[in-house]
Design a protein around this motif. Sequence first.
Motif, PDB file in Angstrom:
ATOM      1  N   LEU A  94       0.825  -1.209   0.000  1.00 24.34           N
ATOM      2  CA  LEU A  94       0.000   0.000   0.000  1.00 24.34           C
ATOM      3  C   LEU A  94       0.862   1.262   0.000  1.00 24.34           C
ATOM      4  O   LEU A  94       0.566   2.238  -0.678  1.00 24.34           O
ATOM      5  N   TYR A  95       1.962   1.211   0.742  1.00 24.01           N
ATOM      6  CA  TYR A  95       2.842   2.379   0.861  1.00 24.01           C
ATOM      7  C   TYR A  95       4.070   2.278  -0.050  1.00 24.01           C
ATOM      8  O   TYR A  95       4.994   3.066   0.067  1.00 24.01           O
ATOM      9  N   ASP A  96       4.060   1.277  -0.927  1.00 25.38           N
ATOM     10  CA  ASP A  96       5.144   1.090  -1.883  1.00 25.38           C
ATOM     11  C   ASP A  96       6.521   1.009  -1.207  1.00 25.38           C
ATOM     12  O   ASP A  96       7.477   1.664  -1.632  1.00 25.38           O
ATOM     13  N   CYS A  97       6.590   0.242  -0.155  1.00 30.35           N
ATOM     14  CA  CYS A  97       7.868   0.068   0.557  1.00 30.35           C
ATOM     15  C   CYS A  97       8.769  -0.866  -0.251  1.00 30.35           C
ATOM     16  O   CYS A  97       8.349  -1.945  -0.652  1.00 30.35           O
ATOM     17  N   LYS A  98       9.994  -0.417  -0.460  1.00 28.95           N
ATOM     18  CA  LYS A  98      10.965  -1.259  -1.175  1.00 28.95           C
ATOM     19  C   LYS A  98      11.934  -1.895  -0.188  1.00 28.95           C
ATOM     20  O   LYS A  98      12.726  -2.757  -0.546  1.00 28.95           O
ATOM     21  N   LYS A  99      11.879  -1.399   1.053  1.00 33.60           N
ATOM     22  CA  LYS A  99      12.853  -1.839   2.048  1.00 33.60           C
ATOM     23  C   LYS A  99      12.172  -1.943   3.400  1.00 33.60           C
ATOM     24  O   LYS A  99      11.226  -1.190   3.684  1.00 33.60           O
ATOM     25  N   ALA A 100      12.649  -2.876   4.226  1.00 37.85           N
ATOM     26  CA  ALA A 100      12.120  -3.009   5.586  1.00 37.85           C
ATOM     27  C   ALA A 100      13.283  -3.150   6.562  1.00 37.85           C
ATOM     28  O   ALA A 100      14.277  -3.822   6.256  1.00 37.85           O
ATOM     29  N   ILE A 101      13.135  -2.504   7.718  1.00 36.23           N
ATOM     30  CA  ILE A 101      14.105  -2.701   8.808  1.00 36.23           C
ATOM     31  C   ILE A 101      13.336  -3.387   9.926  1.00 36.23           C
ATOM     32  O   ILE A 101      12.434  -2.794  10.538  1.00 36.23           O
ATOM     33  N   LEU A 102      13.661  -4.660  10.144  1.00 33.54           N
ATOM     34  CA  LEU A 102      12.894  -5.458  11.099  1.00 33.54           C
ATOM     35  C   LEU A 102      13.794  -5.964  12.217  1.00 33.54           C
ATOM     36  O   LEU A 102      14.986  -6.175  12.031  1.00 33.54           O
ATOM     37  N   LYS A 103      13.170  -6.184  13.362  1.00 33.51           N
ATOM     38  CA  LYS A 103      13.900  -6.598  14.574  1.00 33.51           C
ATOM     39  C   LYS A 103      14.520  -7.988  14.422  1.00 33.51           C
ATOM     40  O   LYS A 103      13.819  -8.966  14.171  1.00 33.51           O
ATOM     41  N   GLU A 104      15.827  -8.034  14.613  1.00 31.84           N
ATOM     42  CA  GLU A 104      16.545  -9.313  14.486  1.00 31.84           C
ATOM     43  C   GLU A 104      16.115 -10.330  15.553  1.00 31.84           C
ATOM     44  O   GLU A 104      15.821  -9.948  16.693  1.00 31.84           O
ATOM     45  N   GLY A 105      16.070 -11.589  15.155  1.00 31.65           N
ATOM     46  CA  GLY A 105      15.846 -12.666  16.125  1.00 31.65           C
ATOM     47  C   GLY A 105      14.393 -13.048  16.351  1.00 31.65           C
ATOM     48  O   GLY A 105      14.109 -14.107  16.898  1.00 31.65           O
ATOM     49  N   SER A 106      13.463 -12.205  15.923  1.00 30.26           N
ATOM     50  CA  SER A 106      12.038 -12.463  16.166  1.00 30.26           C
ATOM     51  C   SER A 106      11.498 -13.542  15.215  1.00 30.26           C
ATOM     52  O   SER A 106      11.896 -13.599  14.052  1.00 30.26           O
ATOM     53  N   PRO A 107      10.555 -14.372  15.695  1.00 27.37           N
ATOM     54  CA  PRO A 107       9.957 -15.374  14.805  1.00 27.37           C
ATOM     55  C   PRO A 107       9.111 -14.754  13.692  1.00 27.37           C
ATOM     56  O   PRO A 107       8.789 -15.406  12.706  1.00 27.37           O
ATOM     57  N   SER A 108       8.771 -13.467  13.829  1.00 21.99           N
ATOM     58  CA  SER A 108       8.107 -12.735  12.748  1.00 21.99           C
ATOM     59  C   SER A 108       9.127 -11.922  11.954  1.00 21.99           C
ATOM     60  O   SER A 108       9.161 -11.973  10.729  1.00 21.99           O
ATOM     61  N   CYS A 109       9.909 -11.142  12.672  1.00 19.05           N
ATOM     62  CA  CYS A 109      10.704 -10.079  12.051  1.00 19.05           C
ATOM     63  C   CYS A 109      12.167 -10.431  11.780  1.00 19.05           C
ATOM     64  O   CYS A 109      12.839  -9.717  11.032  1.00 19.05           O
ATOM     65  N   GLY A 110      12.701 -11.475  12.386  1.00 21.73           N
ATOM     66  CA  GLY A 110      14.123 -11.806  12.225  1.00 21.73           C
ATOM     67  C   GLY A 110      14.511 -11.941  10.758  1.00 21.73           C
ATOM     68  O   GLY A 110      13.771 -12.535   9.977  1.00 21.73           O
ATOM     69  N   SER A 111      15.670 -11.394  10.384  1.00 19.46           N
ATOM     70  CA  SER A 111      16.068 -11.500   8.972  1.00 19.46           C
ATOM     71  C   SER A 111      17.379 -12.247   8.779  1.00 19.46           C
ATOM     72  O   SER A 111      17.737 -12.590   7.654  1.00 19.46           O
ATOM     73  N   ASN A 112      18.105 -12.509   9.854  1.00 16.81           N
ATOM     74  CA  ASN A 112      19.343 -13.303   9.765  1.00 16.81           C
ATOM     75  C   ASN A 112      19.326 -14.499  10.701  1.00 16.81           C
ATOM     76  O   ASN A 112      19.933 -15.517  10.429  1.00 16.81           O
ATOM     77  N   CYS A 113      18.652 -14.326  11.849  1.00 16.12           N
ATOM     78  CA  CYS A 113      18.612 -15.436  12.807  1.00 16.12           C
ATOM     79  C   CYS A 113      17.290 -15.430  13.571  1.00 16.12           C
ATOM     80  O   CYS A 113      16.603 -14.404  13.657  1.00 16.12           O
ATOM     81  N   ILE A 114      16.954 -16.611  14.083  1.00 15.95           N
ATOM     82  CA  ILE A 114      15.727 -16.796  14.877  1.00 15.95           C
ATOM     83  C   ILE A 114      16.052 -17.769  16.012  1.00 15.95           C
ATOM     84  O   ILE A 114      17.099 -18.418  15.990  1.00 15.95           O
ATOM     85  N   TYR A 115      15.150 -17.894  16.975  1.00 17.33           N
ATOM     86  CA  TYR A 115      15.337 -18.899  18.022  1.00 17.33           C
ATOM     87  C   TYR A 115      14.993 -20.274  17.454  1.00 17.33           C
ATOM     88  O   TYR A 115      14.210 -20.395  16.505  1.00 17.33           O
ATOM     89  N   ASP A 116      15.602 -21.305  18.048  1.00 19.27           N
ATOM     90  CA  ASP A 116      15.590 -22.627  17.407  1.00 19.27           C
ATOM     91  C   ASP A 116      14.369 -23.503  17.687  1.00 19.27           C
ATOM     92  O   ASP A 116      14.327 -24.657  17.262  1.00 19.27           O
ATOM     93  N   GLY A 117      13.389 -22.970  18.402  1.00 19.26           N
ATOM     94  CA  GLY A 117      12.164 -23.749  18.627  1.00 19.26           C
ATOM     95  C   GLY A 117      12.177 -24.547  19.920  1.00 19.26           C
ATOM     96  O   GLY A 117      11.213 -25.249  20.232  1.00 19.26           O
ATOM     97  N   THR A 118      13.266 -24.424  20.695  1.00 23.13           N
ATOM     98  CA  THR A 118      13.343 -25.194  21.944  1.00 23.13           C
ATOM     99  C   THR A 118      13.054 -24.330  23.178  1.00 23.13           C
ATOM    100  O   THR A 118      13.062 -24.834  24.299  1.00 23.13           O
ATOM    101  N   PHE A 119      12.863 -23.039  22.977  1.00 22.93           N
ATOM    102  CA  PHE A 119      12.618 -22.090  24.075  1.00 22.93           C
ATOM    103  C   PHE A 119      13.758 -22.133  25.104  1.00 22.93           C
ATOM    104  O   PHE A 119      13.529 -22.036  26.310  1.00 22.93           O
ATOM    105  N   THR A 120      14.964 -22.327  24.606  1.00 22.47           N
ATOM    106  CA  THR A 120      16.128 -22.350  25.499  1.00 22.47           C
ATOM    107  C   THR A 120      17.057 -21.166  25.242  1.00 22.47           C
ATOM    108  O   THR A 120      18.157 -21.104  25.775  1.00 22.47           O
ATOM    109  N   GLY A 121      16.608 -20.242  24.389  1.00 30.68           N
ATOM    110  CA  GLY A 121      17.422 -19.061  24.109  1.00 30.68           C
ATOM    111  C   GLY A 121      18.467 -19.278  23.029  1.00 30.68           C
ATOM    112  O   GLY A 121      19.262 -18.391  22.746  1.00 30.68           O
ATOM    113  N   LYS A 122      18.456 -20.462  22.408  1.00 26.49           N
ATOM    114  CA  LYS A 122      19.463 -20.753  21.372  1.00 26.49           C
ATOM    115  C   LYS A 122      19.015 -20.226  20.005  1.00 26.49           C
ATOM    116  O   LYS A 122      17.877 -20.467  19.593  1.00 26.49           O
TER     117      LYS A 122
END
Length: 148
Positions: A94-122
């Motif tokens: 809608l706003y013609d965004c070509k770029k996004a800056i999203l919070k690293e590590g989030s299961p929604s927003c992470g763009s390089n890394c995420i948590y591994d699904g074990t809820f142990t902080g890894k």
Amino acid sequence: MILVSACLLGINCKYNGDNNKNDKVEEYLKDKQFIVVCPEQLGGMSTPREPSEIIKFDGNAVIEGKTSVINNKRLDVTKKFKQGAQEALKIANLYDCKKAILKEGSPSCGSNCIYDGTFTGKKIPGVGVTAALLRKNGIEVISEKDLI
Ligand code: SF4
């Protein structure tokens, strides 16, 4: 126009009711046009909410239906994460965004890394559901850590 994770600009939309305010992001955006989104809220989740993780693989696999997102009470929240990603994409288009800056590590927003699904902080290499969907649709996605 740049799409930005709302928590990076001090909005208390993080799962625990807090935010991830980031001075570097604020400084970077000061002379630019941007719009903030919180995909997890757009997916219908409340704040605060239980933290969630992608069980296996990453956001690309969630979009392809190969894995799920669960919260720490073992409740399947995949639908909400997919919905949030779709809504974020709608706003980006809608706003013609070509770029996004999203919070690293989030299961929604992470763009390089995420948590591994074990809820142990890894953390493991991978992308969140929204970051994956935006990239699939040609939007450049970076994290606050990629800003110099
Ligand atoms: Fe921040 Fe994204 Fe989590 Fe919302 S979904 S709190 S914008 S990291």
